[in-house]
Design an enzyme around this catalytic site. Structure first.
Site, mmCIF file in Angstrom:
data_model
loop_
_atom_site.group_PDB
_atom_site.id
_atom_site.type_symbol
_atom_site.label_atom_id
_atom_site.label_comp_id
_atom_site.label_asym_id
_atom_site.label_seq_id
_atom_site.Cartn_x
_atom_site.Cartn_y
_atom_site.Cartn_z
ATOM 1 N N ARG A 15 0.568 -1.055 0.010
ATOM 2 C CA ARG A 15 0.020 -0.142 0.202
ATOM 3 C C ARG A 15 0.803 1.049 0.028
ATOM 4 N NH1 ARG A 15 -3.997 -1.605 5.156
ATOM 5 N NH2 ARG A 15 -1.650 -2.662 5.754
ATOM 6 N N LYS A 75 1.559 1.860 7.075
ATOM 7 C CA LYS A 75 2.322 1.389 8.667
ATOM 8 C C LYS A 75 2.573 1.553 9.306
ATOM 9 C CE LYS A 75 1.239 -2.190 9.066
ATOM 10 N NZ LYS A 75 0.115 -2.214 10.553
ATOM 11 N N TYR A 94 -0.684 4.208 10.692
ATOM 12 C CA TYR A 94 -0.942 3.379 11.693
ATOM 13 C C TYR A 94 -0.163 3.208 12.427
ATOM 14 C CZ TYR A 94 -5.546 1.957 9.419
ATOM 15 O OH TYR A 94 -6.509 2.321 8.866
ATOM 16 N N HIS A 96 -0.511 1.732 16.026
ATOM 17 C CA HIS A 96 -0.635 0.210 17.118
ATOM 18 C C HIS A 96 0.128 0.078 18.213
ATOM 19 C CE1 HIS A 96 -3.429 -0.948 13.858
ATOM 20 N NE2 HIS A 96 -3.055 -1.003 13.283
ATOM 21 N N GLU A 118 -6.005 4.977 14.222
ATOM 22 C CA GLU A 118 -6.580 4.128 14.262
ATOM 23 C C GLU A 118 -6.956 4.425 16.255
ATOM 24 O OE1 GLU A 118 -2.428 2.472 16.075
ATOM 25 O OE2 GLU A 118 -2.880 2.792 14.064
ATOM 26 N N SER A 133 -10.708 -2.617 8.050
ATOM 27 C CA SER A 133 -10.837 -3.857 8.704
ATOM 28 C C SER A 133 -12.544 -4.707 7.905
ATOM 29 C CB SER A 133 -11.496 -3.365 10.182
ATOM 30 O OG SER A 133 -11.448 -2.911 10.896
ATOM 31 N N ASP A 197 -19.717 -12.091 20.703
ATOM 32 C CA ASP A 197 -20.128 -10.512 20.660
ATOM 33 C C ASP A 197 -20.584 -10.356 22.093
ATOM 34 O OD1 ASP A 197 -19.295 -8.039 18.794
ATOM 35 O OD2 ASP A 197 -20.687 -7.706 20.846
ATOM 36 N N VAL A 238 -11.075 -8.694 17.861
ATOM 37 C CA VAL A 238 -11.356 -8.107 19.065
ATOM 38 C C VAL A 238 -10.857 -6.922 18.985
ATOM 39 C CG1 VAL A 238 -10.979 -8.690 21.337
ATOM 40 C CG2 VAL A 238 -12.170 -10.380 20.463
ATOM 41 N N LEU A 239 -11.887 -6.015 19.099
ATOM 42 C CA LEU A 239 -10.471 -4.472 19.195
ATOM 43 C C LEU A 239 -10.852 -3.676 20.466
ATOM 44 C CD1 LEU A 239 -8.386 -1.979 17.837
ATOM 45 C CD2 LEU A 239 -11.010 -1.324 16.826
ATOM 46 N N ILE A 268 -4.001 -9.151 15.594
ATOM 47 C CA ILE A 268 -2.401 -9.421 15.813
ATOM 48 C C ILE A 268 -1.335 -7.958 16.231
ATOM 49 C CG2 ILE A 268 -1.755 -9.602 13.301
ATOM 50 C CD1 ILE A 268 -0.220 -11.504 16.614
ATOM 51 N N ARG A 278 1.036 -14.519 17.097
ATOM 52 C CA ARG A 278 2.685 -14.053 17.095
ATOM 53 C C ARG A 278 2.234 -13.639 15.816
ATOM 54 N NH1 ARG A 278 6.201 -17.184 14.053
ATOM 55 N NH2 ARG A 278 5.944 -19.525 14.015
ATOM 56 N N VAL A 297 -0.599 -12.796 10.023
ATOM 57 C CA VAL A 297 -0.171 -11.855 9.340
ATOM 58 C C VAL A 297 -0.819 -10.740 9.404
ATOM 59 C CG1 VAL A 297 0.064 -10.875 7.226
ATOM 60 C CG2 VAL A 297 0.130 -12.946 7.253
ATOM 61 N N ALA A 298 0.053 -9.471 10.362
ATOM 62 C CA ALA A 298 -0.084 -7.873 10.913
ATOM 63 C C ALA A 298 -0.434 -7.368 10.288
ATOM 64 C CB ALA A 298 1.116 -7.877 11.453
#
Length: 370
Positions: A15, A75, A94, A96, A118, A133, A197, A238-239, A268, A278, A297-298
């Site tokens: 990207r 990223k 982003y 994280h 984010e 997402s 949920d 989940v977030l 992840i 991981r 995959v991150a």
């Protein structure tokens, strides 16, 4: 303001931070845009398209970081990029940070203003996270179905089954944007889908919009344990905004799962919702623990780079223009969503979940702006 767009260097990240139309908008607002040569190639965007939109092409990342007042990326900055940052420079991408202490400390040490896509929040929603997402959720079911094939380590179960044979059971933990899109694709393939949920109102909404081969279940420890026992695929979406993801699937729970089942941990980026997860890459995406395949995959949307780039920039551009037009301080004063996006500023952590994750001091953005 001088805007810089470097080429992404995270493995298999194709990207790019701006599209030509976004460059044209920044130029129209009176800003100068520098794009590193070849930055858009992975998304099918040529240097010529950026030039036609008004950008100036520079050869090296160092040229971008040295000249730009605001860096726009996709990223989180890698170590090599952190070393090129300087005090007062804005980085808009982003981040994280909650599961990433080295990056957090690096940004603090450099004294930059780090604004995370984010954590920009509008009316309780995360508009800069939602498009990715969507991509990651749809990808999750595709990847789960792929790795269920026996040659790739899976159980050999076809997602939709065939006449007279059970379809695969997909368990999706988290009913947000990623979970909804994962359910749509899994259901479309004919799988039996179970979405968990903690929000009853959200489950009612999902019940209305998802097809009949989807069932909604209240998420709690016992229900998760029960549902994953006979699952063929488990997708974790989940977030908690800005914070590390809670570990909802523990190591001991894997022993109760079917051999050859697949877990796709979409969470992840924020540390993962599975204790045994991981980060992996598109080059080496899966590993096995207790006979269960893990896909972690991150940067999942990087695989569909062109779609993801245009969707992402559609969301990031309006806020990016405000920051460039007003400067980060005035933008934060006038726009609460942008203030919420600031995670680090001049050596201070300004996002409470990040500070809590690392046991470091939290300083509110309001205090910095006084």
């Amino acid at each position: 303001m001088i805007i810089g767009v470097p080429k992404e260097i995270k493995p298999n990240e194709n990207r790019v931070g701006l599209t030509p139309s976004a460059v044209a908008e920044f130029v129209h607002h009176g800003h100068e845009v520098l794009v590193q040569r070849g930055a858009g190639e992975g998304s099918g965007i040529s240097d010529g398209e950026f030039i036609a939109a008004g950008a100036r092409i520079v050869d090296k990342a160092e040229d971008v970081f040295e000249a730009a007042q605001m860096i726009i990326k996709v990223k989180e900055p890698q170590q090599k990029e952190i070393e090129m940052l300087r005090e007062g420079q804005i980085i808009y991408t982003y981040l994280h940070l909650a599961p990433d202490r080295p990056q957090t400390l690096g940004l603090m040490e450099k004294g930059v203003v780090a604004i995370a896509y984010e954590t920009i929040e509008v009316d309780g929603k995360l508009p800069l996270l939602e498009p990715m997402s969507e991509v990651a959720g749809k990808m999750a079911s595709i990847m789960a179905a792929y790795y269920l094939a026996k040659p790739y380590g899976g159980r050999g179960v076809l997602a939709g089954g065939v006449t007279g044979v059970h379809s695969a059971k997909f368990v999706i933990i988290g009913g947000g944007t990623a979970g909804l899109n994962a359910a749509k694709v899994a259901a479309g393939m004919g799988a039996s889908v179970y979405v968990l949920d903690i929000n009853a109102e959200r489950l009612r909404y999902l019940e209305d919009v998802l097809p009949k081969n989807c069932q909604m279940i209240m998420s709690n420890r016992m229900n998760i344990e029960e549902e994953i026992k006979d699952a063929d695929a488990v997708i974790g979406t989940v977030l908690i905004p800005g914070a590390k993801t809670p570990k909802l699937i523990r190591y001991d729970m894997l022993k109760t799962m079917k051999r050859g089942a697949v877990i796709v941990d979409v969470s992840i980026d924020q540390g993962g919702c599975v204790e045994t997860s991981r980060p992996t890459t598109h080059q080496d995406p899966v590993f096995e623990v207790e006979g269960v395949l893990h896909y972690c995959v991150a940067n999942m949307p990087g695989a569909y780079a062109r779609t993801s780039t245009f969707a992402l920039v559609n969301a990031t551009l309006p806020f990016g223009l405000i920051i460039a037009d007003l400067g980060w301080r005035e933008a934060a004063r006038r726009y609460i969503p942008i203030a919420k996006g600031i995670n680090v500023a001049y050596g201070k952590i300004t996002c409470k979940p990040v500070a809590e994750a690392h046991g470091l001091e939290f300083v509110s953005v309001d205090k910095l702006l006084q």
